[in-house]
Design a protein around this motif. Sequence first.
Motif, short mmCIF file in Angstrom:
data_model
loop_
_atom_site.label_atom_id
_atom_site.label_comp_id
_atom_site.label_asym_id
_atom_site.label_seq_id
_atom_site.Cartn_x
_atom_site.Cartn_y
_atom_site.Cartn_z
N TYR A 29 -3.68 7.35 16.97
CA TYR A 29 -3.14 6.94 15.65
C TYR A 29 -3.27 8.15 14.58
O TYR A 29 -4.55 8.51 14.64
N ASP A 30 -2.50 8.50 13.71
CA ASP A 30 -2.90 9.35 12.63
C ASP A 30 -3.14 8.51 11.41
O ASP A 30 -2.22 7.79 10.95
N TRP A 31 -4.48 8.70 11.00
CA TRP A 31 -4.75 7.70 9.82
C TRP A 31 -4.15 8.08 8.34
O TRP A 31 -4.07 7.17 7.55
N THR A 32 -3.48 9.14 8.40
CA THR A 32 -2.62 9.46 7.24
C THR A 32 -1.25 8.90 7.38
O THR A 32 -0.15 9.36 6.34
N SER A 33 -0.74 8.40 8.28
CA SER A 33 0.58 8.07 8.53
C SER A 33 0.59 6.42 8.60
O SER A 33 -0.39 5.63 8.87
N TYR A 37 -1.33 1.34 9.92
CA TYR A 37 -1.65 0.25 9.01
C TYR A 37 -0.47 -0.71 9.17
O TYR A 37 -0.62 -2.02 9.02
N GLN A 38 0.67 -0.26 9.24
CA GLN A 38 1.90 -1.25 9.56
C GLN A 38 1.82 -1.88 10.54
O GLN A 38 1.93 -3.21 10.75
N ASP A 39 1.27 -1.48 11.88
CA ASP A 39 1.30 -2.06 13.03
C ASP A 39 0.17 -3.29 12.85
O ASP A 39 0.07 -4.46 13.43
N ALA A 40 -0.98 -3.09 12.25
CA ALA A 40 -2.10 -3.95 12.06
C ALA A 40 -1.82 -5.09 10.99
O ALA A 40 -1.99 -6.11 11.53
N ILE A 41 -1.06 -4.62 9.97
CA ILE A 41 -0.75 -5.83 8.91
C ILE A 41 0.31 -6.69 9.50
O ILE A 41 0.50 -8.00 9.26
N ARG A 42 1.10 -6.33 10.48
CA ARG A 42 2.19 -7.43 11.04
C ARG A 42 1.35 -8.24 11.89
O ARG A 42 1.45 -9.36 11.93
N THR A 43 0.21 -7.52 12.43
CA THR A 43 -0.59 -8.91 13.34
C THR A 43 -1.34 -9.74 12.38
O THR A 43 -1.40 -10.77 12.73
N LEU A 44 -1.59 -9.08 11.19
CA LEU A 44 -2.46 -10.06 10.15
C LEU A 44 -1.31 -11.14 9.73
O LEU A 44 -1.56 -12.18 9.44
N GLU A 45 -0.34 -10.80 9.41
CA GLU A 45 0.81 -11.84 9.04
C GLU A 45 1.17 -12.76 10.07
O GLU A 45 1.51 -14.09 9.91
N LEU A 84 -0.34 3.15 -0.74
CA LEU A 84 0.12 2.71 0.81
C LEU A 84 0.64 1.63 0.72
O LEU A 84 1.60 0.95 1.60
N ALA A 85 0.39 0.72 -0.52
CA ALA A 85 0.96 -0.65 -0.55
C ALA A 85 2.35 -0.98 -0.44
O ALA A 85 2.79 -1.60 0.38
N PRO A 86 3.36 0.17 -0.89
CA PRO A 86 4.58 0.09 -0.63
C PRO A 86 5.12 0.03 0.94
O PRO A 86 5.91 -0.72 1.45
N TYR A 87 4.12 0.77 1.80
CA TYR A 87 4.73 0.76 3.13
C TYR A 87 4.31 -0.41 3.81
O TYR A 87 5.00 -0.90 4.88
N LEU A 88 3.20 -1.18 3.45
CA LEU A 88 2.75 -2.45 3.99
C LEU A 88 3.96 -3.50 3.75
O LEU A 88 4.09 -4.47 4.42
#
Length: 436
Positions: A29-33, A37-45, A84-88
């Motif tokens: 994973y590229d931490w600047t991409s 974070y989108q992958d992980a936040i979908r799991t949390l949701e 970062l928030a808008p991407y999440l």
Amino acid sequence: MSRPQHFGWFLARGFGPHGWGHPYLDWGYDWTSPALYQDAIRTLEQAGFDLLIIEDAPSLGSAETIDLRVRQAFGGPKLDPLLLAPYLFAATERIGIVPTVNPAATLPYTAARQFATLQHLSGHRLGLNVVTDTGSARHFSTTPQLGHDAAYDRAEEWMSAVRALWRSWPDGALIADPAAGRYADGTRLEPTIHRGEYYAFDGPLNAIPFTDGEPVIVSPGGSPRGLGFAGANSDVQLALAPMTEDSVRGYRSRIHDAAVAAGRLAEDITILFAIQPIVVSSAEEADRIVAASLEPDEATLRRIAERQSSDLETDLTTLDLDRPLDRGIFGDHVSHGSIRRLVGDHDDDAPLRRILAAHARLGRLSDGSGWVGTADELADRIEEYGAWGNDGVLLWGDLHPVTVHRTLDELVPILRRRGILRREYEPTLRANLRPF
């Protein structure tokens, strides 16, 4: 059925090099991409978590500690979590996103307008973790940095100013009636002229009012001044305290007293205790991990000293490990809570080696001595917190998908079967945080 609780994830490393120093860096994973974070936040949701809080520190620290902060990426680099928030939000539908913001870094008018924009764009799912870090003050002005309590005074004024701007469009100001040919009534707008100790500006805000409440305000802090700020301003308290019944009940009581003293109701604040579990597949594996931690070697102690130096902006690696820690080495800007977390219950005569070794040693969930255990054992502990009247917990860790799945894959089904974890969301973050 057990008492339901609220759940959040505290992204403790901030918007930084996730995976660095761990084997799962090779997932690629590229931490600047945004993808990581989108992958992980979908799991949390999918798991039913109420919110994600993203830690931040805008500074790399003092000249003496910059190398310590970046050498192993403990304290930097970090990108801006607000951006970062808008991407999440785009990757999710219900979970709340809570970036950390610093009143020293953004003037009230700019802050109010940016946050209003994100609140509308997200469908009213924005929260703000308001911190009073003063170590970064030199990046924003040449004004001498404030002390601990004065920084809270400034944050109090900033928060009041931001809310006044959000409320500068009272009921009836926004008409939006095509048939009448009238969008707004400018005569109803509040001028919002602010002349305070730390800020001066004029309103009203160039943003329309909210339809489903203002952004949720989160705050950390366990000092008397920090608790006072939370009582007057916060919807969520990020709580750091020993997870014993007396400690949890005592902390909750202090927050509730602070809310009542500020003219609010005790239940106006959702208190989430931060925990950092290590979920393993069996009790035998947990016992092995705990046993291996009891005698930390010099390399382990140095890594802990480097990590603590980053958090405290004070170089512990140059100190004699076998001499008592001089508490006077910490500047006034250093968080009182961070110092307490370092020292724990050690007395003034404790050598630094003993203090660091205590951070290396792990304990078992099953006997309450620590956080290593199975998903069932972790669920038992969380269920017990609910019996103490707890509102919920924040799981503390990075947001790498490996970490999220390792922690939640077995835990979520157990919590749901016990009735502790939500299955469905309300439309907004504020609604999701209401008492069950």
